[in-house]
Design an enzyme around this catalytic site. Structure first.
Site, short mmCIF file in Angstrom:
data_model
loop_
_atom_site.label_atom_id
_atom_site.label_comp_id
_atom_site.label_asym_id
_atom_site.label_seq_id
_atom_site.Cartn_x
_atom_site.Cartn_y
_atom_site.Cartn_z
N ASP A 303 0.86 -1.17 0.00
CA ASP A 303 0.00 0.00 0.00
C ASP A 303 0.91 1.23 0.00
O ASP A 303 2.10 1.13 0.29
CB ASP A 303 -0.89 -0.03 1.24
N ASP A 502 -1.59 -0.78 6.13
CA ASP A 502 -1.79 -0.30 7.51
C ASP A 502 -3.21 0.15 7.80
O ASP A 502 -3.55 0.37 8.96
CB ASP A 502 -0.84 0.86 7.80
N ASP A 506 -7.09 -1.72 3.87
CA ASP A 506 -6.10 -2.73 3.49
C ASP A 506 -6.43 -4.09 4.09
O ASP A 506 -5.88 -5.11 3.65
CB ASP A 506 -4.70 -2.31 3.96
#
Length: 758
Positions: A303, A502, A506
Site C-alpha cells: 500500500d 496499515d 487494506d
C-alpha cells in the site's frame, strides 16, 4: 515441570544402578535400571494412546517398542538409557522452546497489572482493567505504560526495546502519543488515557503473541508425516535384521537408534526460534504456519499511504505573488491554518515553524469540511483550501499559477491562498517516501523477491511518482478495497504473495494474500487482526527483515531434520549389521538428539549478512545532524529564490545573508559530519569507504559556496555586477540542486543506523 521431574527420576535411578553395578550388585542395578525405564514407558504409552484416539499413529511407538524390547531381552541398562533419551529429549525440547520463545514470554511477563490513577490530590492504585479513557495516570520510573494515551508533562523518556527491538531510549514532548507497553526510563510523568487497557496497543500485542505461541506449523505436521513413514521403515529394517540373523538384539539395536527425535523436535524448535528472533526485532509472527508461508514469498505488494509514505503531507514547494513573497505567503497561510485540524494545515504550520516564521493568531476562523478554511489575519480576509473551494467564492486560482498547477498534478496536491478575494499563493503538498523505503525495496530484490508492486487507492500521478522513485515493477492506482483483493488474487495465482498495509481499507487485501503484513505501530486494529505478521516498529524495512528471518528459520529446520535423521539412518545400518550394540546405540542416539535440537536453536542467531549495521552511538551526532537538515532545506529554498531574483541590473535582496548562512551553517555542518558521524557510520555500513560519495559531494558543495563568495566580491566592484550576475545565478541553482540531492542521499544511506522514528 512434569518433563523435568521425569528426567530427574531417570537420572537418579540410572546413577543408582551404575553405583550398584560397580559394587558388584548386578541384580540390584538391573532392577534400578528397569525402575528408571518403566515410568518413561508408561508416559510414552499414554501419549501413544492419545495420538491413536486422535486418529494418528504417534511416532513414540518406536521408543515404546525399544524400551519394552530392551526389558524383555534383559538389556536393562539399554532400557534405562533409552528412557533417558526420551525423557531428556522432552526436557530438552521444553528448554529449547522456552529459549526460542523467550522474547514472546518477556512480552507476556511485562504486562502491567496495576496502575496509579490521579484523583484530585490523591493517587489511587487500581487494576489495569479499571482504566477508562480520559483517566489521568501517573507512570513512575521503571513502570510499564498500562494504556495508550497522551503525555501531560513537558517531557518523558521511554524504553521501547521489548516492543521494537531498539535499545536506545526515546525522548518525547508534551502532547506526544504514548503506546502501552513502553517502560518509563526517566522521571515519573502523567499520562491522559485515550483507551482502556483492553483496547490499547500492548493488549493487542499480547493477543497476537498468544496466537503466535499456540499455532502449529505446517512443517511440524509434515515432520509428523515423515515420522509415520519412518516408523514403518524402521519396523521393516528391525524385523528384517532379526529374520536374517535370528538375533533379536540386532532388531533392538535398530529400534534404539531409530527413535526419530530429530524429526519430531527439530522443526518446531527452529520455527519457534525464528518467531522469537522476529519478536525481538519488533515483528510479531502469528505462528509457525505464517513463518513458513513468509519464507516462500516471491511477490510483495505495498500500500502507499502510511506504508511506503509516512501518511503525513509536507510542504514541497511554494509559488507566490512576488510582492508578497514566499515567506510572506507562508506566514499568512500558517496563521490561518492554526484554526484547522486538517493534515495540510498542520504541515503549513510545521513548515513555518521550521523556517522560524512567527505567525499571529487568526480571527473569525471558519472551516468547511473537505474544502478549506477562512478567517482574518493581520486585518486581511484570507481563504485557504482546494481549488474548488476558491472557485465557489468566485476566485480563479489558476490565474497566474498555471505552472504550479501542472507541477502539482505530477508531484502532489495544492493548497491555494487567497487574500482579499485574489489568489496570491499556491502551496504544493507531497507525502514523501519513508527514508528507509528505497533500502527496503533493494533488500527485497537481494532476497530474490521477483515482483514488487504498489497497490493504492490514491490517484495515478501520486502513485506513479513513488513507483518510479522505488523502481517498482508495477503500480496499481485508484484501487478500491475490492480492487485490491482482485489484484492480490491475480498476483497470488502466479507466485506466493505478501501484502503490506496499515489501514482499514487494506484489511481485506491482507486477509486475501498468502501472507498479510500489517504496519501495526500506528496502523489500524483491523489491519493488525487481518495480518499474519504485525510490525510493531513503524519501519517498512522490517518487511525484508521478516522474510530473511523466516527463510533462515525454515532452512535451519530442514537442515536439522536432514542432519539428525541422516545420522540416525547411518546408525541404523550399523545396528542392523551387528556393529552397534543396543546400549551403545542408545548413547549414540542421545547425542544425535542433542545435536539436532541445538542446531535448530541456531535460528535464534542472525544470519551473517544481518549482522552489519546497528544504531550509532550518541557521540556520532546523527540526531543533531538530522535536525539541522530542516534548516539546510530552508537554505536551499532561499538559494533558489535568490537565483530567481537575480538580474543583470538588479541584485537579489538577501545575498549577503545567504553567504553568511553558507559560512556559519552549511560548512560547519559538513565538517562536523566528517569529524564524528561519517567514520562511525562507515564502520557500521562496512565495505570499502562507503562514505566516499558523500564526502565528494561535501567537497563540491564547499567549492560552490566558495564560488558564491568570490562572485559576490567581484559583483561589489564598480561595474562588476553586470559581469558576475549570470555566473552567480547559475552557481546558486547548482548549489541548491546539489545540496538537496546530498541531503536525500545522506538520509537514505544512514536510515538504518538509528532507532526507528516515533
Amino acid at each position: 515441570m512434569r518433563r523435568f521431574l521425569l528426567l530427574a527420576w531417570v537420572l537418579a535411578a540410572l546413577a543408582a544402578g551404575l553405583a550398584a553395578q560397580l559394587a558388584d550388585a548386578a541384580w540390584v542395578a538391573h532392577w534400578l535400571w528397569r525402575a528408571a525405564a518403566l515410568p518413561v514407558a508408561l508416559h510414552v504409552a499414554v501419549g501413544l494412546v492419545r495420538a491413536l484416539l486422535g486418529g494418528r499413529l504417534g511416532v513414540d511407538a518406536v521408543a515404546l517398542a525399544a524400551i519394552l524390547g530392551a526389558i524383555a531381552l534383559d538389556e536393562a541398562a539399554a532400557a534405562a538409557v533409552i528412557g533417558l533419551m526420551v525423557a531428556g529429549g522432552e526436557a530438552l525440547e521444553a528448554w529449547a522452546e522456552g529459549r526460542a520463545t523467550s522474547a514472546l514470554t518477556d512480552l507476556m511477563a511485562r504486562a502491567p497489572r496495576h496502575a496509579a490513577r490521579i484523583e484530585g490530590d490523591a493517587i489511587a492504585e487500581i487494576d489495569v482493567a479499571a482504566i477508562r479513557p480520559q483517566d489521568l495516570l501517573l507512570v513512575r520510573p521503571g513502570e510499564t505504560i498500562p494504556a495508550d494515551g497522551t503525555l501531560e508533562d513537558d517531557a518523558a523518556t521511554l524504553d521501547d526495546s521489548a516492543l521494537t527491538g531498539e535499545a536506545l531510549p526515546v525522548s518525547l514532548r508534551r502532547g506526544a502519543a504514548l503506546r502501552s507497553g513502553g517502560v518509563n526510563a526517566g522521571p515519573a510523568f502523567r499520562l491522559r488515557a485515550t483507551h482502556d487497557a483492553a483496547a490499547s496497543t500492548y493488549a493487542a500485542i499480547l493477543r497476537l503473541t498468544q496466537e503466535a505461541a499456540a499455532a502449529r506449523a505446517p512443517l511440524a505436521r509434515l515432520a509428523d508425516q515423515w515420522a509415520l513413514g519412518f516408523v514403518i521403515a524402521t519396523g521393516a529394517m528391525a524385523g528384517g535384521a532379526w529374520v536374517a540373523t535370528g538375533d533379536p538384539l540386532r532388531a533392538l539395536a535398530v529400534l534404539v537408534v531409530a527413535t526419530p527425535c530429530p524429526l519430531i523436535l527439530a522443526a518446531p524448535v527452529a520455527l519457534m526460534a525464528g518467531i522469537g528472533r522476529a519478536a525481538r526485532r519488533g515483528i510479531v509472527v502469528k505462528g509457525g504456519g505464517a513463518l513458513e508461508r513468509l519464507a516462500r514469498i516471491r511477490t510483495v505488494l505495498f500500500d502507499k499511504t502510511g506504508t511506503l509514505t509516512p501518511g503525513h503531507p509536507r510542504l514541497a514547494a511554494i509559488d507566490a505573488d512576488p510582492v508578497l513573497g514566499r515567506d510572506g505567503a507562508l506566514r499568512l497561510a500558517a496563521a490561518l491554518a492554526q484554526g484547522s485540524t486538517h493534515p495540510v494545515s498542520a504541515a503549513l504550520v510545521a513548515a513555518a515553524g521550521a523556517r522560524g516564521i512567527d505567525v499571529q493568531l487568526p480571527q473569525d476562523v471558519t472551516e468547511v469540511a473537505g474544502g478549506g478554511v477562512t478567517g482574518m489575519v493581520e486585518g486581511r480576509s484570507l481563504m485557504l483550501g482546494a481549488e474548488a473551494f476558491l472557485h465557489e467564492a468566485g476566485i480563479d486560482p489558476q490565474d497566474g499559477f498555471g505552472l504550479v498547477a501542472q507541477v502539482a498534478a505530477a508531484a502532489g496536491s495544492v493548497a491555494w491562498l487567497a487574500v482579499d478575494g485574489r489568489a496570491v499563493a499556491a502551496f504544493v503538498m507531497a507525502d514523501g517516501m519513508r527514508q528507509e523505503a528505497p533500502r527496503a525495496v533493494r533488500r527485497l530484490r537481494a532476497l530474490d523477491i521477483r515482483r514488487i508492486a504498489l497497490v493504492t487507492g490514491d490517484r495515478a500521478a501520486a502513485a506513479q511518482s513513488i513507483g518510479r522513485a522505488l523502481r517498482l515493477d508495477a503500480v496499481f492506482a485508484g484501487q478500491s478495497p475490492a480492487d485490491k483483493i482482485a489484484v492480490v488474487r491475480v498476483e497470488a495465482s502466479t507466485a506466493p504473495t505478501a501484502m503490506v498495509g496499515d489501514g482499514v481499507n487494506d484489511a481485506p487485501a491482507l486477509a486475501a494474500a498468502d501472507v498479510g503484513i500489517a504496519m501495526g505501530a500506528h496502523g489500524t486494529a483491523a489491519a493488525a487482526q487481518a495480518g499474519d505478521v504485525v510490525l510493531l516498529v513503524d519501519r517498512v524495512d522490517r518487511v525484508p527483515e521478516a522474510i530473511a528471518i523466516a527463510r533462515r528459520s525454515r532452512r535451519v529446520a530442514l537442515q536439522a531434520i536432514a542432519i539428525g535423521m541422516g545420522m540416525s539412518v547411518i546408525a541404523m545400518a550399523f545396528a542392523a549389521a551387528g556393529l552397534l550394540a543396543p546400549l551403545a546405540g542408545a548413547l549414540l542416539q542421545e547425542a544425535i538428539d542433542v545435536f539436532a535440537i541445538l542446531y535448530a536453536l541456531t535460528a535464534l542467531r542472525p544470519a551473517r549478512d544481518d549482522q552489519a549495521g546497528g544504531a550509532l552511538s550518541p557521540e556520532a551526532g546523527l540526531d543533531e545532524r538530522r535536525r539541522e537538515h530542516a534548516g539546510l532545506r530552508d537554505l536551499a529554498e532561499h538559494l533558489r529564490s535568490a537565483g530567481e531574483a537575480i538580474g543583470t541590473a538588479t541584485r537579489a535582496p538577501d545575498l549577503a545573508a545567504i553567504a553568511a548562512r553558507l559560512r556559519g551553517e552549511l560548512l560547519p555542518h559538513q565538517r562536523e559530519e566528517e569529524r564524528a558521524l561519517y567514520p562511525e557510520a562507515a564502520a557500521r555500513l562496512g565495505g570499502q569507504d562507503p562514505m566516499a560519495p558523500l564526502v565528494r559531494m561535501h567537497a563540491e558543495i564547499e567549492a560552490l559556496a566558495e564560488r558564491v563568495a568570490v562572485l559576490l566580491r567581484l559583483g561589489a566592484a564598480p561595474e562588476g555586477w553586470h559581469a558576475a550576475a549570470p555566473e552567480l545565478r547559475r552557481t546558486l541553482f547548482a548549489l541548491e540542486a546539489l545540496l538537496r540531492l546530498h541531503l536525500s542521499v545522506e538520509e537514505e544511506m544512514l536510515a538504518g543506523l538509528d532507532a526507528p522514528p516515533r
